[in-house]
Design a protein around this motif. Structure first.
Motif, short mmCIF file in Angstrom:
data_model
loop_
_atom_site.label_atom_id
_atom_site.label_comp_id
_atom_site.label_asym_id
_atom_site.label_seq_id
_atom_site.Cartn_x
_atom_site.Cartn_y
_atom_site.Cartn_z
N PHE A 37 43.05 33.46 39.71
CA PHE A 37 42.99 33.14 41.14
C PHE A 37 44.05 32.13 41.59
N VAL A 52 35.64 40.07 54.62
CA VAL A 52 36.72 39.49 55.42
C VAL A 52 37.88 40.47 55.53
N HIS A 53 38.18 41.15 54.42
CA HIS A 53 39.30 42.09 54.44
C HIS A 53 38.90 43.41 55.08
N GLY A 85 36.63 28.30 49.03
CA GLY A 85 37.05 29.52 48.33
C GLY A 85 37.76 30.41 49.33
N ALA A 86 38.74 29.84 49.99
CA ALA A 86 39.33 30.48 51.18
C ALA A 86 40.31 31.59 50.86
N ARG A 122 33.47 44.56 45.86
CA ARG A 122 32.91 44.21 44.56
C ARG A 122 31.40 44.29 44.55
N VAL A 207 39.51 25.29 51.77
CA VAL A 207 39.37 24.58 50.49
C VAL A 207 39.58 25.63 49.40
N GLU A 208 40.60 25.45 48.60
CA GLU A 208 41.00 26.49 47.66
C GLU A 208 41.66 25.88 46.45
N LYS A 209 41.39 26.52 45.29
CA LYS A 209 42.09 26.08 44.08
C LYS A 209 43.52 26.59 44.07
N SER A 224 42.35 21.08 48.09
CA SER A 224 41.70 21.63 46.90
C SER A 224 40.30 21.07 46.70
N GLU A 238 31.93 35.18 49.35
CA GLU A 238 32.24 35.63 47.98
C GLU A 238 32.94 34.55 47.17
N ASN A 242 32.18 33.70 41.91
CA ASN A 242 33.29 33.34 41.04
C ASN A 242 33.15 31.94 40.45
#
Ligand code: SAM
Length: 464
Positions: A37, A52-53, A85-86, A122, A207-209, A224, A238, A242
């Motif tokens: 990711f 979202v997609h 988890g954006a 998924r 907020v994302e890694k 982050s 989703e 994860n």
């Protein structure tokens, strides 16, 4: 050796350590150096489709929810929307567009097709070898969903018995009141200033890694770690699936043993008995697995959600994910992989997504605030997305409008399909709202009686 359920992967129960627990393996594969990711790539959207997609109708519905929360909070000067988890900022980008739209009364028509090469979401699939017809949260549980209570709420504590009021002293005789002067005519109350539109007050934070994606709108900030003191909404679509977790299997002697995995091949072996912390979680949330059955030990998701909700000073936290509830847990696990739009074996070598369904009820309780847990189908319908086909006579009157509406109906049908994205769970947790604010949330936006998810249950809790 106990019988292996048909289709399930036979775990070679050898003594001795061979591999690491799934939690450690997932952490490294997804978020370690060059992890699935976090490395430079098109991101999750290049490998699978989330709601979202699938369609901007999803962001449109979330935008309507945000408006309702904004009203309930009395239109704060800054309304935070924090997406945990954006991914690559897809939801925040779509929200920016949806909130900029002046008309949120009806779902926006889709403005583009989802990427063609990413056909698979998924949701229904389980691991081809672990999974034995366990379409958790989806097809197999649909009947259960229909039987299940539609609105589930955190249990409320019994009210404490009220103390007997102290006897009141006899009132002293009142002196004759002095004649009052004629009241001065009251000035007309100053008209209340209209709050600025939400789009002007909203502060969007991803907020994302993974690193900030190129070309992201400058109004969206990126970090982050969770901010604190959030007033508004925390979103997590989703994300929790994860969050790395361990798996365990019950051996022939009835012992729950940690499943170890070889990070290079994905081959599994039986490890030592799980520790006390894992056993406590399993006893409460995944009780009595039988020999040969698998447990996915979800306390890491509980902790992650609890931390996210803890960042909210006031507002609503929404988690959308595939998952299950006690009594409906899959017997043979849901760990699986995705790569390039296809479901693959979950080899934790960084080459694919590794995901497992979420114990949504456990997460809800860990959030620590009143909650509502409903399916996405129910939630989207309550927010005006229902997938109904447009009336046929529109085709004659306005063919272009008919085609647009038809395409919107198709996208809505995908989002609300009970065997697919519609079977996902919406966990809405309200934080810090008083009775008045909850009342405003109920009344706002036309979610009247019977609207699923944003109403009080018989026991008196609701989305807040
Ligand atoms: C399946 S993707 C979902 C992306 C997006 N929310 C969507 O619905 O399309 C999960 C994302 O969560 C991110 N993630 C996982 N754990 C995280 C954490 N602790 N903090 C920030 N981001 C995290 C991953 O990097 C990944 O981009």
């Amino acid at each position: 050796m106990w019988p292996t359920p048909p289709g399930a992967r036979r775990v070679a129960y050898r003594d001795g350590v061979n591999g690491v627990g799934w939690r450690v393996a997932m952490e490294a594969a997804l978020y370690g150096p060059d992890g699935f990711f976090v490395r430079e790539s098109p991101g999750p959207g290049g490998h699978f489709r989330t709601s979202v997609h699938a369609s901007p109708l999803f962001a449109g519905a979330v935008a309507r929810l945000l408006h309702r929360v904004d009203s309930a909070l009395g239109h704060p000067a800054v309304f935070d929307v924090v997406d945990v988890g954006a991914g690559r900022g897809e939801l925040l980008t779509a929200l920016l567009a949806a909130l900029s739209s002046t008309d949120l009364s009806t779902p926006e028509p889709p403005c583009g097709q989802p990427p063609e090469n990413v056909a698979s979401a998924r949701y229904v699939a389980t691991h081809p070898v672990h999974g034995v017809g366990v379409a958790a949260g989806a097809a197999s549980s649909q009947n259960d969903l229909e039987r299940a209570p539609r609105v589930e709420s955190a249990p409320q504590a019994e009210p404490a018995p009220q103390a007997e009021p102290a006897p009141q002293a006899e009132p002293a005789p009142q002196a004759e009141p002095a004649p009052q002067a004629e009241p001065a005519p009251q000035a007309e109350p100053a008209p209340q200033a209209e709050p600025a539109p939400l789009i002007e007050r909203v502060r969007l934070v991803g907020v994302e890694k993974a690193a900030r994606p190129d070309g992201l709108n400058a109004r969206i900030s990126w970090r982050s770690t969770l901010p604190d003191q959030v007033t508004g909404a925390i979103l997590a679509t989703e994300w929790l699936d994860n969050v790395p977790l361990d798996a365990a299997e019950v051996d022939a002697a009835g012992r729950l043993r940690r499943v170890l995995v070889d990070a290079g091949t994905g081959e599994e072996t039986a490890g030592p008995a799980v520790g006390a912390d894992d056993r406590v979680w399993c006893a409460r949330w995944w009780p009595d697995p039988r020999p040969g059955e698998r447990v996915e030990i979800g306390w890491t998701r509980d902790a992650a959600w609890s931390e996210a909700v803890g960042a909210l000073r006031k507002g609503v936290a929404l988690a959308v994910d595939y998952g299950h509830r006690k009594g409906e847990r899959p017997r043979h696990g849901t760990l699986t992989g995705f790569r390039g739009g296809r479901q693959v074996a979950p080899v934790p070598d960084g080459s694919c997504d590794v995901t497992a369904h979420v114990a949504m009820d456990a997460v809800a309780i860990a959030g620590g605030w009143p909650y509502t847990l409903i399916t996405q189908r129910e939630a989207l319908r309550a927010l005006g997305v229902d997938g109904a086909r447009p009336p046929l006579d529109l085709a004659a009157r306005d063919p272009a409008a008919y085609l647009r509406a038809l395409s919107g109906a198709g996208a809505a049908a995908e989002l609300t399909d009970p065997d697919g994205l519609g079977g996902h769970w919406w966990l809405l947790q309200s934080v810090g709202l008083g009775e008045n604010e909850r009342g405003r949330l109920r009344q706002s936006g036309g979610l009247g009686e019977g609207a699923v998810g944003l109403q009080e249950s018989a026991r008196g809790t609701m989305l807040g």
